[in-house]
Design a protein around this motif. Sequence first.
Motif, PDB file in Angstrom:
ATOM      1  N   GLY A  31       9.783  45.237  38.408  1.00  0.00           N
ATOM      2  CA  GLY A  31       9.232  44.025  37.839  1.00  0.00           C
ATOM      3  C   GLY A  31      10.112  42.812  38.079  1.00  0.00           C
ATOM      4  N   LEU A  32      11.429  42.978  37.950  1.00  0.00           N
ATOM      5  CA  LEU A  32      12.343  41.854  38.149  1.00  0.00           C
ATOM      6  C   LEU A  32      12.462  41.464  39.621  1.00  0.00           C
ATOM      7  CD1 LEU A  32      15.144  42.900  35.630  1.00  0.00           C
ATOM      8  CD2 LEU A  32      13.487  41.043  35.378  1.00  0.00           C
ATOM      9  N   ALA A  33      12.119  42.393  40.514  1.00  0.00           N
ATOM     10  CA  ALA A  33      12.175  42.083  41.942  1.00  0.00           C
ATOM     11  C   ALA A  33      10.925  41.358  42.424  1.00  0.00           C
ATOM     12  CB  ALA A  33      12.359  43.370  42.744  1.00  0.00           C
ATOM     13  N   GLU A  43      16.875  40.826  32.102  1.00  0.00           N
ATOM     14  CA  GLU A  43      16.051  39.645  31.894  1.00  0.00           C
ATOM     15  C   GLU A  43      14.620  40.080  31.605  1.00  0.00           C
ATOM     16  OE1 GLU A  43      17.090  35.952  34.320  1.00  0.00           O
ATOM     17  OE2 GLU A  43      17.584  37.581  35.713  1.00  0.00           O
ATOM     18  N   ALA A  44      13.835  39.179  31.068  1.00  0.00           N
ATOM     19  CA  ALA A  44      12.435  39.496  30.761  1.00  0.00           C
ATOM     20  C   ALA A  44      11.625  39.623  32.048  1.00  0.00           C
ATOM     21  CB  ALA A  44      11.828  38.423  29.877  1.00  0.00           C
ATOM     22  N   LEU A  45      10.713  40.574  32.072  1.00  0.00           N
ATOM     23  CA  LEU A  45       9.837  40.752  33.226  1.00  0.00           C
ATOM     24  C   LEU A  45       8.951  39.527  33.410  1.00  0.00           C
ATOM     25  CD1 LEU A  45      10.765  43.735  32.898  1.00  0.00           C
ATOM     26  CD2 LEU A  45       8.406  44.411  33.397  1.00  0.00           C
ATOM     27  N   PRO A  46       8.598  39.207  34.639  1.00  0.00           N
ATOM     28  CA  PRO A  46       7.673  38.087  34.859  1.00  0.00           C
ATOM     29  C   PRO A  46       6.318  38.389  34.215  1.00  0.00           C
ATOM     30  CG  PRO A  46       7.958  39.350  36.874  1.00  0.00           C
ATOM     31  CD  PRO A  46       8.987  39.849  35.908  1.00  0.00           C
ATOM     32  N   ALA A  47       5.569  37.335  33.943  1.00  0.00           N
ATOM     33  CA  ALA A  47       4.284  37.487  33.243  1.00  0.00           C
ATOM     34  C   ALA A  47       3.344  38.429  33.975  1.00  0.00           C
ATOM     35  CB  ALA A  47       3.635  36.112  33.063  1.00  0.00           C
ATOM     36  N   GLY A  48       3.383  38.424  35.297  1.00  0.00           N
ATOM     37  CA  GLY A  48       2.476  39.266  36.062  1.00  0.00           C
ATOM     38  C   GLY A  48       2.800  40.739  36.026  1.00  0.00           C
TER      39      GLY A  48
END
Length: 359
Positions: A106-108, A187-192
Amino acid sequence: MTPSLAPPRLLTHLRHPLTLAAGAGILAAGVGALLVVAAGADPATAWTALDEGMFGSAYSVGSSLDSAAVLALIATGFTVAHRAGLVNVGGEGQLCAGGLAAAATGLALPAAVPAAIGVPLTLLAGFLAGAAWAAIAALLRTRRGTSEVITTLLLNFVGVGAVSLAVHEEGLLRQPVTSSETLPQSEALPAGARLPLIAGPESPATAVVVVAALALVITAVVLRYAPAGLKLKSVGHSPAASARLGLPVARLRESGLAVAGGLAGIAGAGLVATAPYVLAEHFSSGYGFSGLVVGLLARGSLLAVAAVSLLFGFLTSGGINLQLAAGVPASSVQIVQSVLVLLIAAAMLWSTRRTGSGS
């Protein structure tokens, strides 16, 4: 002759699974009442707090459903492995591996990734990581004869340690340290990459509930009707006879345990992709071991997996409110769950022995 048949019939009714479960539930509830009294709380107040924590609001119901979904995924995987004659006690480690892979994936992803791409990729990463984690134990079992109980259990500690390492090292997944108060988490995952809500903003229930329900239904159909399910059942009953019939016993067992790990991995991915959308130390909250208990209680029935998962999921949410509103430690619910497990296990043992002795 009718009076002479009454005692055996009575014993048959007493040994019925529903009777045993009801009796165990009543005794466990009695233990819970004693714990409430020992904590100095009013039983009526405690019951109201428990009920409100389980069903009192859309938030509590949604939170309970999310918890139940995670447990159901792990217990479904346990059932698949059990059908192949294996005991998967590594749900915690497989869940951690899935959460770790989901967070890294997710972070990538780009910040603007659409949910139609980000969510499936995150869940797929969790499945593959959990399956690979379980495959280690599966290969050791089929190639070296090492007990999967031991290897999956030990891999739990490795998985938990891997998560701890990842969220403490800045070179891995830890968020940038801006002060001494920066938490050791990703860090927080992106919204998608975040699981969408399924019941509106008032409820935290996410798509993991839908994923768990689909996994249950698909697994039930495959195990009951598909050739793969029948082969797994054959291997579970008699590996030697299955080998003589030409079935690839080793490959079937490896696949069964890998699928179990994959489902636990999806559960881990679901936890990471749910608020607060970060990978943190102890994020698993013991779900892997609780899912194992659900699988053991279900005794191979996926319908029972759904029922017991819902029971444990709602009790977990109710226990939190029990502590907040009535001053009763939330661990009381865990004690009641443990007593319930012990009572059902003892009842099953008693039933089996009585049946075996011909009584």
